[in-house]
Design a protein around this motif. Structure first.
Motif, mmCIF file in Angstrom:
data_model
loop_
_atom_site.group_PDB
_atom_site.id
_atom_site.type_symbol
_atom_site.label_atom_id
_atom_site.label_comp_id
_atom_site.label_asym_id
_atom_site.label_seq_id
_atom_site.Cartn_x
_atom_site.Cartn_y
_atom_site.Cartn_z
ATOM 1 N N GLU A 43 0.844 -1.207 0.000
ATOM 2 C CA GLU A 43 0.000 0.000 0.000
ATOM 3 C C GLU A 43 0.876 1.253 0.000
ATOM 4 O OE1 GLU A 43 -3.212 2.583 0.094
ATOM 5 O OE2 GLU A 43 -3.222 0.443 -0.319
ATOM 6 N N GLU A 44 1.918 1.233 0.777
ATOM 7 C CA GLU A 44 2.800 2.401 0.910
ATOM 8 C C GLU A 44 3.691 2.604 -0.312
ATOM 9 O OE1 GLU A 44 4.791 5.667 2.704
ATOM 10 O OE2 GLU A 44 2.985 4.637 3.393
ATOM 11 N N LEU A 45 4.275 1.510 -0.817
ATOM 12 C CA LEU A 45 5.266 1.617 -1.893
ATOM 13 C C LEU A 45 4.717 1.252 -3.276
ATOM 14 C CD1 LEU A 45 8.353 0.027 -0.092
ATOM 15 C CD2 LEU A 45 7.748 2.452 -0.271
ATOM 16 N N GLY A 46 3.528 0.686 -3.322
ATOM 17 C CA GLY A 46 2.961 0.278 -4.598
ATOM 18 C C GLY A 46 3.365 -1.125 -5.010
ATOM 19 N N CYS A 47 4.263 -1.737 -4.239
ATOM 20 C CA CYS A 47 4.730 -3.096 -4.491
ATOM 21 C C CYS A 47 5.499 -3.558 -3.259
ATOM 22 C CB CYS A 47 5.613 -3.148 -5.739
ATOM 23 S SG CYS A 47 7.160 -2.233 -5.599
ATOM 24 N N VAL A 48 5.940 -4.805 -3.292
ATOM 25 C CA VAL A 48 6.822 -5.328 -2.241
ATOM 26 C C VAL A 48 8.186 -5.557 -2.895
ATOM 27 C CG1 VAL A 48 7.213 -7.150 -0.540
ATOM 28 C CG2 VAL A 48 4.873 -6.436 -1.074
ATOM 29 N N PRO A 49 9.054 -4.547 -2.850
ATOM 30 C CA PRO A 49 10.343 -4.679 -3.529
ATOM 31 C C PRO A 49 11.236 -5.719 -2.852
ATOM 32 C CG PRO A 49 10.276 -2.653 -2.240
ATOM 33 C CD PRO A 49 8.908 -3.270 -2.159
ATOM 34 N N GLN A 50 12.100 -6.327 -3.640
ATOM 35 C CA GLN A 50 13.001 -7.357 -3.120
ATOM 36 C C GLN A 50 13.810 -6.868 -1.926
ATOM 37 O OE1 GLN A 50 13.610 -10.747 -3.872
ATOM 38 N NE2 GLN A 50 11.597 -10.457 -4.791
ATOM 39 N N ASP A 76 -1.771 -11.158 -5.003
ATOM 40 C CA ASP A 76 -1.962 -9.725 -4.776
ATOM 41 C C ASP A 76 -0.650 -8.971 -4.575
ATOM 42 O OD1 ASP A 76 -4.701 -9.577 -5.043
ATOM 43 O OD2 ASP A 76 -5.072 -10.032 -2.935
ATOM 44 N N PHE A 77 0.391 -9.665 -4.183
ATOM 45 C CA PHE A 77 1.678 -8.996 -3.968
ATOM 46 C C PHE A 77 2.471 -8.966 -5.261
ATOM 47 C CE2 PHE A 77 0.852 -10.911 0.322
ATOM 48 C CZ PHE A 77 0.456 -9.727 0.920
ATOM 49 N N ARG A 78 3.073 -7.832 -5.538
ATOM 50 C CA ARG A 78 3.867 -7.696 -6.760
ATOM 51 C C ARG A 78 5.210 -7.077 -6.426
ATOM 52 N NH1 ARG A 78 -0.534 -4.335 -7.362
ATOM 53 N NH2 ARG A 78 -1.436 -5.670 -8.913
ATOM 54 N N GLU A 79 6.220 -7.373 -7.255
ATOM 55 C CA GLU A 79 7.566 -6.834 -7.068
ATOM 56 C C GLU A 79 7.749 -5.478 -7.724
ATOM 57 O OE1 GLU A 79 10.837 -9.472 -7.879
ATOM 58 O OE2 GLU A 79 9.636 -11.215 -7.315
ATOM 59 N N GLN A 80 6.920 -5.183 -8.705
ATOM 60 C CA GLN A 80 6.980 -3.898 -9.412
ATOM 61 C C GLN A 80 5.636 -3.202 -9.268
ATOM 62 O OE1 GLN A 80 9.806 -2.752 -10.891
ATOM 63 N NE2 GLN A 80 10.772 -4.606 -10.115
ATOM 64 N N PRO A 81 5.627 -1.892 -9.222
ATOM 65 C CA PRO A 81 4.348 -1.181 -9.112
ATOM 66 C C PRO A 81 3.435 -1.487 -10.297
ATOM 67 C CG PRO A 81 6.191 0.312 -8.724
ATOM 68 C CD PRO A 81 6.765 -0.981 -9.228
ATOM 69 N N ALA A 82 2.145 -1.552 -10.020
ATOM 70 C CA ALA A 82 1.147 -1.772 -11.066
ATOM 71 C C ALA A 82 0.812 -0.449 -11.740
ATOM 72 C CB ALA A 82 -0.118 -2.370 -10.459
ATOM 73 N N GLY A 83 0.087 -0.545 -12.836
ATOM 74 C CA GLY A 83 -0.394 0.650 -13.516
ATOM 75 C C GLY A 83 -1.473 1.347 -12.700
ATOM 76 N N ARG A 84 -1.932 2.472 -13.182
ATOM 77 C CA ARG A 84 -2.978 3.208 -12.479
ATOM 78 C C ARG A 84 -4.259 2.387 -12.366
ATOM 79 N NH1 ARG A 84 -0.407 6.853 -15.515
ATOM 80 N NH2 ARG A 84 -1.938 6.920 -17.203
#
Length: 165
Positions: A43-50, A76-84
């Motif tokens: 939610e904070e970063l837009g993704c869960v970075p490595q 639901d968790f992604r390593e890169q931010p999703a689009g708008r």
């Protein structure tokens, strides 16, 4: 509409570290805090970075493999931010039996994306999911968190127009 990624504005690994540590501080008192922490980081970063995984693992006294396993297990968790906008197409058996394969191929062509990709302009991310719980209204999709039943090619075209507007 989902919140735009804050990660793009993050200038350093130290800033990410500080933000992840702050999130862990806020949630570590919970019983079973890993999932709430991962959700809050995304939610904070837009993704869960490595680079967040070893911080979370160390703070929770878990192995990095355990944290990675949970983060990679849930779609639901992604390593890169999703689009708008995020468009998810159900790929489970009930939806497949009602034409989801045809709808999925149409969506990939219409958005010019494969599953898991984000448009270069950042407008939309196309994802495959495995059951949205809308089996009686198959095939199903989810657009920006809202489920849509009985999706066909015409509905995909309308969704494409909505998210590209």
């Amino acid at each position: 509409m989902p919140r735009r990624s804050a990660l793009a504005g993050t200038s350093s690994t130290a800033e990410i570290d500080d933000r992840v540590n702050s999130i862990v501080d806020q949630h570590s008192h919970l019983e079973g805090p890993l999932l709430p922490i991962l959700h809050a980081v995304q939610e904070e970063l837009g993704c869960v970075p490595q680079e967040a995984l070893p911080i979370i693992a160390g703070r929770l006294n878990l192995s990095r493999a355990e944290v990675h396993g949970v983060a990679s297990f849930y779609h639901d968790f992604r390593e890169q931010p999703a689009g708008r906008h995020t468009v998810r197409i159900c790929r489970a058996e009930a939806c497949q039996s009602m034409g989801a394969d045809r709808v999925a191929e149409h969506a990939k062509g219409r958005f010019k994306l494969n599953f898991g990709e984000t448009a270069a302009d950042g407008t939309v991310t196309l994802e495959a999911v495995y059951c949205l719980g809308l089996c009686a209204c198959a095939p199903a999709a989810m657009v920006d968190g809202k489920v849509v039943g009985r999706v066909d090619e015409a509905r995909i075209d309308a969704i494409a127009e909505e998210v590209r507007a």
